[in-house]
Every structure is written in C-alpha cells, then in structure tokens.
Write a protein that holds these residues in place. Structure first.
Motif, PDB file in Angstrom:
ATOM      1  N   ASN A 107       0.806  -1.220   0.000  1.00  9.95           N
ATOM      2  CA  ASN A 107       0.000   0.000   0.000  1.00  9.95           C
ATOM      3  C   ASN A 107       0.841   1.271   0.000  1.00  9.95           C
ATOM      4  O   ASN A 107       0.435   2.296  -0.556  1.00  9.95           O
ATOM      5  CB  ASN A 107      -0.925   0.020   1.217  1.00  9.95           C
ATOM      6  CG  ASN A 107      -2.110  -0.931   1.063  1.00  9.95           C
ATOM      7  OD1 ASN A 107      -2.233  -1.625   0.050  1.00  9.95           O
ATOM      8  ND2 ASN A 107      -2.962  -0.972   2.063  1.00  9.95           N
ATOM      9  N   LYS A 124       2.993   1.057  -3.552  1.00  9.99           N
ATOM     10  CA  LYS A 124       2.157   0.581  -4.660  1.00  9.99           C
ATOM     11  C   LYS A 124       2.979   0.021  -5.823  1.00  9.99           C
ATOM     12  O   LYS A 124       2.646   0.171  -6.988  1.00  9.99           O
ATOM     13  CB  LYS A 124       1.216   1.688  -5.139  1.00  9.99           C
ATOM     14  CG  LYS A 124       0.198   2.110  -4.085  1.00  9.99           C
ATOM     15  CD  LYS A 124      -0.711   3.205  -4.573  1.00  9.99           C
ATOM     16  CE  LYS A 124      -1.841   3.474  -3.583  1.00  9.99           C
ATOM     17  NZ  LYS A 124      -1.401   3.731  -2.210  1.00  9.99           N
ATOM     18  N   ASN A 181      -4.163  -7.714 -14.117  1.00 13.30           N
ATOM     19  CA  ASN A 181      -3.180  -6.854 -13.439  1.00 13.30           C
ATOM     20  C   ASN A 181      -1.788  -7.417 -13.688  1.00 13.30           C
ATOM     21  O   ASN A 181      -1.354  -8.343 -12.999  1.00 13.30           O
ATOM     22  CB  ASN A 181      -3.456  -6.790 -11.942  1.00 13.30           C
ATOM     23  CG  ASN A 181      -4.744  -6.066 -11.581  1.00 13.30           C
ATOM     24  OD1 ASN A 181      -5.209  -6.130 -10.461  1.00 13.30           O
ATOM     25  ND2 ASN A 181      -5.347  -5.379 -12.528  1.00 13.30           N
ATOM     26  N   GLY A 198       1.846  -2.530  -9.643  1.00 11.04           N
ATOM     27  CA  GLY A 198       1.347  -1.191  -9.932  1.00 11.04           C
ATOM     28  C   GLY A 198      -0.046  -1.223 -10.526  1.00 11.04           C
ATOM     29  O   GLY A 198      -0.917  -0.425 -10.149  1.00 11.04           O
ATOM     30  N   ARG A 199      -0.291  -2.149 -11.461  1.00 13.56           N
ATOM     31  CA  ARG A 199      -1.610  -2.283 -12.069  1.00 13.56           C
ATOM     32  C   ARG A 199      -2.640  -2.820 -11.079  1.00 13.56           C
ATOM     33  O   ARG A 199      -3.836  -2.589 -11.244  1.00 13.56           O
ATOM     34  CB  ARG A 199      -1.530  -3.206 -13.283  1.00 13.56           C
ATOM     35  CG  ARG A 199      -0.802  -2.599 -14.472  1.00 13.56           C
ATOM     36  CD  ARG A 199      -1.523  -1.367 -14.975  1.00 13.56           C
ATOM     37  NE  ARG A 199      -0.876  -0.796 -16.136  1.00 13.56           N
ATOM     38  CZ  ARG A 199      -1.228   0.360 -16.691  1.00 13.56           C
ATOM     39  NH1 ARG A 199      -2.212   1.062 -16.154  1.00 13.56           N
ATOM     40  NH2 ARG A 199      -0.587   0.828 -17.747  1.00 13.56           N
ATOM     41  N   TYR A 208      -2.936  -1.721  -8.188  1.00  9.79           N
ATOM     42  CA  TYR A 208      -3.405  -0.557  -7.431  1.00  9.79           C
ATOM     43  C   TYR A 208      -4.016   0.535  -8.296  1.00  9.79           C
ATOM     44  O   TYR A 208      -4.779   1.360  -7.812  1.00  9.79           O
ATOM     45  CB  TYR A 208      -2.235   0.037  -6.631  1.00  9.79           C
ATOM     46  CG  TYR A 208      -1.923  -0.734  -5.373  1.00  9.79           C
ATOM     47  CD1 TYR A 208      -2.641  -0.524  -4.208  1.00  9.79           C
ATOM     48  CD2 TYR A 208      -0.911  -1.689  -5.355  1.00  9.79           C
ATOM     49  CE1 TYR A 208      -2.367  -1.237  -3.055  1.00  9.79           C
ATOM     50  CE2 TYR A 208      -0.625  -2.406  -4.201  1.00  9.79           C
ATOM     51  CZ  TYR A 208      -1.363  -2.177  -3.052  1.00  9.79           C
ATOM     52  OH  TYR A 208      -1.097  -2.883  -1.916  1.00  9.79           O
ATOM     53  N   SER A 209      -3.669   0.602  -9.571  1.00  5.37           N
ATOM     54  CA  SER A 209      -4.187   1.671 -10.422  1.00  5.37           C
ATOM     55  C   SER A 209      -4.470   1.133 -11.813  1.00  5.37           C
ATOM     56  O   SER A 209      -3.906   0.124 -12.221  1.00  5.37           O
ATOM     57  CB  SER A 209      -3.191   2.831 -10.494  1.00  5.37           C
ATOM     58  OG  SER A 209      -1.988   2.411 -11.093  1.00  5.37           O
ATOM     59  N   GLY A 210      -5.314   1.842 -12.537  1.00  5.06           N
ATOM     60  CA  GLY A 210      -5.687   1.405 -13.874  1.00  5.06           C
ATOM     61  C   GLY A 210      -7.132   0.948 -13.913  1.00  5.06           C
ATOM     62  O   GLY A 210      -7.758   0.700 -12.876  1.00  5.06           O
ATOM     63  N   SER A 257      -7.780  -2.437 -12.116  1.00  2.00           N
ATOM     64  CA  SER A 257      -7.096  -2.656 -10.839  1.00  2.00           C
ATOM     65  C   SER A 257      -8.024  -3.361  -9.864  1.00  2.00           C
ATOM     66  O   SER A 257      -9.194  -3.006  -9.713  1.00  2.00           O
ATOM     67  CB  SER A 257      -6.623  -1.331 -10.255  1.00  2.00           C
ATOM     68  OG  SER A 257      -7.720  -0.471 -10.002  1.00  2.00           O
ATOM     69  N   HIS A 311      -7.236  -4.040  -6.459  1.00  2.00           N
ATOM     70  CA  HIS A 311      -7.089  -3.763  -5.027  1.00  2.00           C
ATOM     71  C   HIS A 311      -8.306  -3.044  -4.469  1.00  2.00           C
ATOM     72  O   HIS A 311      -8.909  -3.487  -3.482  1.00  2.00           O
ATOM     73  CB  HIS A 311      -5.824  -2.940  -4.769  1.00  2.00           C
ATOM     74  CG  HIS A 311      -5.639  -2.606  -3.316  1.00  2.00           C
ATOM     75  ND1 HIS A 311      -6.069  -1.414  -2.765  1.00  2.00           N
ATOM     76  CD2 HIS A 311      -5.111  -3.324  -2.292  1.00  2.00           C
ATOM     77  CE1 HIS A 311      -5.803  -1.403  -1.476  1.00  2.00           C
ATOM     78  NE2 HIS A 311      -5.215  -2.552  -1.162  1.00  2.00           N
ATOM     79  N   GLY A 312      -8.674  -1.920  -5.071  1.00  2.02           N
ATOM     80  CA  GLY A 312      -9.830  -1.160  -4.580  1.00  2.02           C
ATOM     81  C   GLY A 312     -11.109  -1.963  -4.623  1.00  2.02           C
ATOM     82  O   GLY A 312     -11.929  -1.913  -3.694  1.00  2.02           O
TER      83      GLY A 312
END
Length: 719
Positions: A161, A164, A337, A341-342, A344-346, A349, A351-352
């Motif tokens: 976290n 990332k 992913n 990095g992917r 957490y973002s994109g 992603s 994670h969220g």
C-alpha cells in the motif's frame, strides 16, 4: 568447538535411540474455523519432547508438523469468550504448559494508529522440556488465520500500500509479523528466557501461515535463536516475498505445506512480473494429479475423509484436478493486473475492488440495510439453486470444494491420516496451450474421450477427471494434464486450405508454480489430415510434443471413434445485411452446415415503396481457413414492383445466387461479405431491373443475348 561436538554427539545418540522409544499419545480436543460440532472433537496425536534437537529444524519432522497443524486449527477459537478455559488453553495444558506461561493476544484493536488492520491474533507459551540436548525451554508461537472481519482480509490485500509497487515482503503480513516480534521480545524478557538455550515451535494456517513465514524468516536475522532450533511449519501460506530463491538455504528450517488444489497459496502471484514466493521449503500434499489415482481414490482419500467428516459434518469435496483451477485463476489475475502497480491503479485494478468487496461481505454492526441484504441473499440462493439443478449438482459440489481446498480442518485431516511417505509428492504436471480453429480430442489410455474441442471451441459438459480444460480466447484452449498417466491427443481440421495452429507446453511443479514455458510449435492442418501425439507423463518432462500424422484411411477411422469431427447440428441463424445498391435485407438460415434453407427479404432504401422481394433458397457452408467459411446459395427470388400511378403490382421471378465469406468472431456471431448475383432475363422480369425501382452501382455483364447478371455486394451480420 567442544560444545558443538558434544551437542552433535548427544543428538546422534538420541536419534539412534529414538527407534526404541515410543512417543506418548495425547488426546487433544479441537475446534476451529469450519468445525460444526457443538463440543470440541478429541484427536489422538503423538508427542515427544525429545524430537526437539534430535535432528536440526532443517530436517522435516512429520510428527511435529502434525502437532503444528493441530495447533493452527485450534488457533481459530474464540479465546475472548472464555479466556480461562478455552480449547487453545486446554491444548497448551495437555502439552504440559502452565497457565502462568500462556500469553494470549486476541483483543485486536484495529483502530490502533500504528498497526491498523495489519494485525492478527496470536498466543505465546513456554515450558521446560527434556530435549535431545538436555533441559531446554520450548517456546510456542501460534498465529491465527483470517477471522470473519473485513480488517484482516483488507490487510491480506495490502501487498504494498505504501509504495504501490513490488516490495521485498508483503506489507500486510510483514507489519503483523513485526508486531508479534515486538511482543515476543517483551515476552522473553518478562519470563527471563534465553533464546540461545531454547527451541522455538511456530505455526499458523492461511494468513497465520503467511505471518508465521515472515516472522520465522526474521528470526534468522536476529541472532537470538540458532536457526537449527527454529521449527516453523505453515499450512496454506500465501506467498510473501520477492527475494530470489538463492536465499533459500538460509530459511531451510521453514516448512510450508500446501494443497495444490488450494488457490490461497498461489497469491500474490508467482507468474509474469509478479515474483512472490515463500521463504523456505514447500511440500505439496497428495492429490489426484500427483500420485497414482487408484491409491489416492481407494486408500488416501477415504482415510482423510474419515477425519474430515468428524470435523465438518460432511464428506470432503476434492476438485481432483491438481493445481489446474489455481493456475487458471492466477492466469486470469495476471491478465487483468500485469504487475503490482496495475493492481493498485488502472481501469482493471483489483485492489480497490477487493477492499470494497471485503467491506460488503463483512459489514459493521449497522443493521439499517439488513432487510435488503436478506432479500439479496434470498435472490442469490434462488439463482444458485436453479444453476445447481441445471448443472446436476455441480454448483453445490464446486462451492463445497472451494471451501474444502483451504480449510484448516482439511489440512489437519490430511496430516494426521497420512504418514510422511504418503502425504507429499513432487510430481509436476503440464498444461497445453493449443491455438487454432481445429477439432481436438483428448483420450485416456483405455480410449475414453475426456475433452473435446470443435472448431476451436471447448465442448463443455461433465468434468472428465483427471483432464481439465478452459477456453482462454475464441481460438485458444488450455488443457491441464497430470504427469502420472498417459493420454492421446487427436487433432483434425475441416478447412479446405491449410490452417495454422500451434501447441505450447507449460511445465508446473507439484504445487502449481510455473517452472518453464517451452517454445511454441507451429503446424498446419487441412481437411483429410488427422494428427495425434502422446501427452501426460511425456509432456510433464519433454519440451515439445511429437505430432504424427495417421494414414488417410486409418485417420478417418480414428477421428470418428474419437468424436473428433463436428456433428451436423441443427441451427437457426438470423441475419441482417446492406448491399451496395442500398438494399436492406433480413433473413434466416435453417439447417446444418452441410445443407440449409434460406429465406431472405429485401427492400431498397433509395427506392422506398417501389419494390419488395422475398427469396427462398438452399445452400451449403464449407470451412475455408481459420474462422473463415465459404457459403454458396441458390435462390428463387420473388419481387413485387409497385406502380406509381395506381395500386397495381407487377410480379417478377428472379433466379439468383449468393457466394459469401464469413468470419466467426464469436461462437454464434459471424460478419460476412457476399456477392449477390441476380439474373435479368429479357422479356421475363424486366420491371424488377427498371431504374425506377433498382439502383445499380456495379455494372452488369451478359451470359448470352437474353441473360444479364446484375451483381451487388452485401455486408452483414449473422448470429
């Protein structure tokens, strides 16, 4: 040096004399995560304190692993409900630990500003034992797995976290290990224990196993304990570190026991740009893919199930597909992913989305939405029941199997039912990635058809254990094959032209970790050719498949017996089209690929209300190459031409043919381009070809003095 010599000498003496000493048997009541009984269930297990020091911790000890599995199971008890007389405390008592030497840390405060969600429940205990080296202190650390709350599940998702990006150690597990490490040092100081004169016995399941793995690895850097005296056994541990395998010798005292059917030990991924793995050794439990099948089904599984039914109240449901399902899940995850990095973002992603899912699955005490959640649960239950009926119980079986693959009760049942020489296997497996639009059959050694692929599409049906398959893309299929049996793969093609195809072998170890991907083999197929190759034992070892072609007569016979050709299935295919003359058409094809009837209607968008046509015809479809098919149709077209001054109609009969090329971009979807050829016969159907009712964009050509061919090009969609 003298001290080391005498310790080795003493250990050797105890090791030799151990064959003449029977370990005592303890009966320890257990309860845990999935255990359904109202009262704890007694389990008889062997225990001998002289095992510590008898051999260094870098040598696997099945008896210690069994006890570790039992303690990992009991770690799930609700200690807070009765701190003075819970099952875990009673287990410590049976092992000879005094109450004053037991320290529980089960009151987890997730609002803590330092540790937050990255915590877990654990317990410490110690006692004096008569070890192989004489009187020593035995220390226990037992770490609980993930409970039914969102906090620790969110911590499981905390790969990195803070930055990332890929980190040396999983952040959520590492933070929890640091907290336990800090508390443990305080415990040692409080109880005046010298780590240099002590043995450490540490265990956990699932999240508890991952934290155990990290914590045990940290002790190798402390110089508090000699690593030969750290006995760490984990069960179903997720991956924790990106440190390279070259460091493995340092952590040889850590033993990670996994079930290859279990998805949890495969995450975070050890695939592609994800490089997460475990510290120490990995031992893979016996399953239907890595040992002889009759032994697994007739002996090992019934023995394990005898314990499991006691623990859970129902039979154990194995997938019997080795690591195939975890492999597919990690493949999909890696596709979505590509790196941390992917994650957490994109746009994709996970994670969220995972955090939101955990908060929904494990909500707070707020009850405002309880009725709507109950209704949602009822709807999901009804859908599940409907799918279960349609799949002949497959949904129920799969849902139970997804639970059973990971439960601590399952790991405990395997450990106590099988001896060391039975419990584990190093036999790997292979996965074939087959691309192309070919027809393919996988047969067992006795000729049973296990998997069928027709036109590049997997034919779904009952799971034909032990082979498994998944459709990866419209023309790519993954076939998982155990390395313990022999199979035959038969490949045919229906195309008129040579069609490219390829086979790629992926080698996996017993736990399902990708070892290597071999170079892709390309080949060409066309109608009349039948290829075959061996798979199973050979593909688990070789880097390529040995494709051989059957002689023509034998090949047709083999393909027929292997059900390797598509059946002439009845189909109904509606279509829409627009041609270069701005005629909008609709229609339908009814029949099989070999022969079908067509009905088409047409109306000019540029000459609206001037004419209307209906065509009836017959056609056939042939595969040309890859997903391209060739259709040839003959039509009897009936065209009504409407007069501009009155309501009179002129009826015309038009012979017509259509040649079309179709591209199948999905199983039942085709884009096509076609040449439609209408035959104008002078003095017979002139009004249908009048400029007043028909727009011509492509010049016609003659077939004699009285017959002219009026072509147009159609573009359309069939489904």
């Amino acid at each position: 040096m003298k001290t080391v010599f005498y310790r080795v000498l003493a250990a050797s003496f105890v090791y030799l004399s151990a064959f003449h000493v029977n370990a005592k048997k303890l009966t320890i009541p257990i309860e845990g995560y999935e255990l359904k009984n109202a009262d704890p269930i007694p389990v008889e297990i062997e225990w001998e304190e002289s095992w510590f020091g008898e051999r260094p911790a870098t040598v696997y000890n099945h008896n210690l692993a069994r006890m570790a599995s039992l303690l990992a199971e009991i770690s799930y008890v609700d200690v807070a409900a009765d701190r003075g007389n819970n099952t875990l405390r009673n287990a410590y008592r049976i092992l000879g630990v005094e109450d004053s030497n037991i320290d529980f840390h089960y009151d987890v405060d997730y609002s803590d500003p330092v540790w937050g969600n990255d915590q877990c429940a654990f317990s410490f205990a110690h006692k004096e034992i008569q070890s192989a080296f004489g009187r020593r202190t035995l220390l226990f650390i037992v770490i609980r797995g993930t409970p039914l709350n969102a906090n620790e599940w969110i911590s499981n998702l905390n790969v990195s976290n803070k930055i990332k990006e890929g980190s040396p150690v999983h952040e959520g597990f590492s933070q929890a290990a640091l907290q336990i490490h800090s508390e443990f040092i305080a415990y040692l100081l409080r109880n005046k224990i010298d780590p240099a004169e002590a043995f450490l016995f540490i265990t956990g399941h699932s999240r508890g196993a991952a934290v155990t793995n990290v914590l045990a690895s940290n002790f190798s850097h402390d110089d508090f304990f000699e690593t030969d005296n750290i006995y760490a056994y984990t069960f179903a541990a997720p991956n924790v570190t990106t440190y390279p395998p070259e460091d493995d010798d340092r952590y040889g005292y850590i033993w990670n026991i996994v079930n290859a059917e279990d998805v949890v030990p495969t995450v975070p991924l050890n695939r592609g740009k994800w490089k997460y793995r475990k510290f120490g050794h990995v031992l893979t439990l016996a399953n239907n893919w890595n040992i002889e099948q009759s032994l697994y089904n007739k002996e090992y599984l019934p023995r394990m199930n005898a314990y499991y039914t006691q623990f859970v109240g129902r039979d154990y449901f194995p997938f019997k597909l080795g690591p195939f399902i975890p492999i597919q899940i990690t493949h999909i995850f890696n596709t979505l992913n590509k790196n941390v990095g992917r994650f957490y973002s994109g746009p994709m992603s996970l994670h969220g989305k995972g955090v939101n899912l955990m908060n929904r699955m494990f909500p707070s005490a707020d009850t405002e939405n309880k009725p709507s959640k109950e209704k949602t649960g009822e709807r999901i239950g009804r859908i599940k029941d409907w799918l279960n009926v349609k799949s002949n119980g497959l949904v129920d079986y799969a849902s139970n199997a997804f639970v059973d693959m990971h439960t601590s009760e399952g790991y405990l049942a395997w450990m106590i039912s099988l001896d060391e020489h039975e419990a584990f296997s190093t036999q790997g497996s292979s996965q074939l990635l087959i691309s192309g639009s070919e027809n393919l059959t996988v047969r067992s050694a006795d000729g049973n058809v296990l998997v069928r692929v027709i036109g590049g599409h997997l034919v779904y049906g009952p799971i034909c254990v032990p082979v498994a398959a998944r459709q990866i893309s419209p023309d790519k299929v993954a076939i998982g094959i155990p390395g313990t049996l022999d199979f035959e793969i038969i490949i045919t093609e229906d195309s008129l032209l040579p069609t490219p195809a390829s086979i790629e072998i992926e080698h996996y170890d017993a736990s399902g970790v990708l070892v290597e991907t071999c170079e892709k083999q390309r080949f060409y197929l066309r109608r009349g050719q039948v290829f075959h190759c061996a798979a199973g034992k050979i593909t688990a070892q070789e880097n390529c498949v040995a494709l051989e072609q059957f002689p023509a007569g034998e090949g047709r016979s083999v393909a027929k017996s292997a059900q390797g050709h598509p059946t002439l299935a009845f189909r109904i295919s509606p279509e829409f089209s627009l041609d270069t003359n701005l005629n909008f058409g609709t229609g339908v094809q009814v029949g099989s690929q070999a022969i079908y009837a067509s009905i088409l209607t047409g109306n000019s968008l540029s000459k609206i209300k001037q004419s209307f046509s209906v065509a009836q015809g017959i056609g056939t479809q042939q595969k040309l190459i890859w997903r391209v098919t060739l259709d040839a149709e003959a039509f009897a077209k009936f065209c009504w031409v409407f007069a501009e001054t009155d309501d009179s109609q002129v009826f015309n009969f038009i012979p017509a043919t259509r040649i079309s090329l179709s591209l199948k971009f999905a199983k039942h979807m085709q884009l096509f381009v076609a040449g439609m050829f209408d035959f104008h016969i002078d003095g017979f159907n002139d009004s249908a070809f009048s400029p007043l009712v028909r727009q011509e964009t492509i010049p016609n050509f003659s077939l004699g003095n009285d017959v002219h061919v009026n072509p147009s090009i159609q573009f359309g969609l069939r489904f």
